[in-house]
Scaffold this motif. Structure first.
Motif, PDB file in Angstrom:
ATOM      1  N   SER A 102      24.126  42.201 -11.516  1.00  0.00           N
ATOM      2  CA  SER A 102      22.971  43.244 -11.697  1.00  0.00           C
ATOM      3  C   SER A 102      23.404  44.328 -10.497  1.00  0.00           C
ATOM      4  CB  SER A 102      21.724  42.858 -11.677  1.00  0.00           C
ATOM      5  OG  SER A 102      20.965  42.017 -12.727  1.00  0.00           O
ATOM      6  N   CYS A 103      23.514  43.773  -9.417  1.00  0.00           N
ATOM      7  CA  CYS A 103      23.811  44.688  -8.171  1.00  0.00           C
ATOM      8  C   CYS A 103      25.254  44.601  -7.648  1.00  0.00           C
ATOM      9  CB  CYS A 103      23.061  44.229  -7.013  1.00  0.00           C
ATOM     10  SG  CYS A 103      21.286  44.225  -7.565  1.00  0.00           S
ATOM     11  N   HIS A 104      26.122  45.621  -8.161  1.00  0.00           N
ATOM     12  CA  HIS A 104      27.599  45.418  -7.886  1.00  0.00           C
ATOM     13  C   HIS A 104      27.965  45.694  -6.267  1.00  0.00           C
ATOM     14  CE1 HIS A 104      28.554  45.832 -12.162  1.00  0.00           C
ATOM     15  NE2 HIS A 104      27.801  46.894 -12.291  1.00  0.00           N
ATOM     16  N   GLU A 105      26.937  46.203  -5.687  1.00  0.00           N
ATOM     17  CA  GLU A 105      27.158  46.220  -4.288  1.00  0.00           C
ATOM     18  C   GLU A 105      27.192  44.811  -3.604  1.00  0.00           C
ATOM     19  OE1 GLU A 105      24.579  49.757  -5.528  1.00  0.00           O
ATOM     20  OE2 GLU A 105      24.897  47.414  -5.835  1.00  0.00           O
ATOM     21  N   LEU A 106      26.582  43.593  -4.159  1.00  0.00           N
ATOM     22  CA  LEU A 106      26.814  42.191  -3.783  1.00  0.00           C
ATOM     23  C   LEU A 106      27.865  41.585  -4.029  1.00  0.00           C
ATOM     24  CD1 LEU A 106      23.006  41.259  -4.158  1.00  0.00           C
ATOM     25  CD2 LEU A 106      24.213  42.071  -2.232  1.00  0.00           C
ATOM     26  N   GLU A 107      28.991  42.138  -4.775  1.00  0.00           N
ATOM     27  CA  GLU A 107      30.177  41.570  -5.248  1.00  0.00           C
ATOM     28  C   GLU A 107      31.074  40.656  -4.145  1.00  0.00           C
ATOM     29  OE1 GLU A 107      32.870  40.663  -8.435  1.00  0.00           O
ATOM     30  OE2 GLU A 107      30.996  41.587  -8.496  1.00  0.00           O
TER      31      GLU A 107
END
Length: 288
Positions: A102-107
């Motif tokens: 859901s949060c691409h920033e945490l990839e």
């Protein structure tokens, strides 16, 4: 070292769990969790075993341990005037996987979590920053605590000095046989610690001599069979004192002692406080 499976109590209305533990000493045998675990150890020196890797512990030692990865920790030296302090965060694999989707920033967190299957060691300065975040947030409402967890995850990603605790050395057939015996011995003691089990009983279970059992414990744990059994019993007693309201005399029976005076004496030697003092000192932890 399979280790016994510890169930992490869940907080109502929360997706993750945080606990701060302060105690006179720290001696936790082989165990594992279904969840990821972040542990920050402070104010003491000792040894941490993660899988087949040994890590020397000093102030602000911080590790990430993956689900079902066995680990153990022992304190050797506590700073003068201080007590062993551990900050622990647990979160489920299913939850963090969905969060990353859901949060691409945490990839970037995906690789760190993958490496956690071998254990990941982080920098002391990152550990200090995370402790400050946790201390500032633990009395806040649940939704604000979650924002603090996001900050913690960001600090994990930003730590460029983290390293994987892997063991690239190929295990010989002899070493593999020893590891299997240690795992079976640990499982046996975890199952029968409340009974009058002897080194000879374990020897029969492992189909080896009693002297071989004693050498196995001395070589792997650097302690005797009886010392290891005592630690398991007292660690279970600590858990029951912390997380239940069982009378102490019943706890004595449940962990394999038939003499409360002997139990009290060994417990105080091990934890440096009486069982009642330990229970009173950990009451605030149960609320977490």
């Amino acid at each position: 070292m399979k280790g016994h499976l510890e169930k992490v109590p869940q907080r109502i209305g929360a997706s993750w769990r945080y606990r701060k533990v302060v105690e006179e000493t720290k001696n936790y045998g082989w165990h594992r969790h279904k969840e990821y675990e972040i542990a920050i150890h402070r104010h003491f020196e000792g040894r941490c075993f993660i899988g087949h890797h040994e890590v020397e512990i000093c102030h602000n030692n911080m590790v990430l341990v993956g689900p079902n990865l066995p680990h153990a920790i022992y304190a050797d030296k506590v700073k003068p005037g201080a007590r062993c302090e551990t900050h622990i965060i647990w979160f489920r694999k299913e939850w963090i996987d969905q969060l990353i989707i859901s949060c691409h920033e945490l990839e970037p967190l995906k690789q760190i979590l993958k490496d956690a299957s071998q254990g990941v060691l982080f920098s002391p300065h990152v550990a200090e920053n995370i402790v400050q975040t946790l201390d500032a947030n633990h009395d806040l409402p649940a939704h604000q605590q979650l924002l603090g967890l996001f900050n913690v995850l960001g600090l994990l990603i930003d730590d460029k000095d983290r390293r994987i605790l892997s063991n690239p050395i190929k295990i010989s057939n002899e070493d593999a046989e020893t590891i299997t015996r240690v795992e079976r011995a640990e499982a046996y003691l975890q199952q029968y610690y409340a009974q009058s089990v002897t080194a000879n009983d374990l020897a029969k279970h492992l189909f080896i001599s009693e002297s071989s059992v004693r050498r196995l414990f001395q070589k792997h744990y650097n302690e005797s069979y009886s010392q290891r059994l005592k630690k398991i019993r007292l660690n279970v007693a600590c858990d029951l004192l912390m997380n239940t309201d069982l009378p102490i005399n019943l706890i004595v029976e449940q962990v394999g002692y038939d003499n409360q005076s002997n139990f009290n004496r060994q417990f105080k030697t091990y934890k440096r406080v009486t069982p009642r003092e330990y229970r009173n000192s950990t009451k605030h932890i149960r609320k977490r």
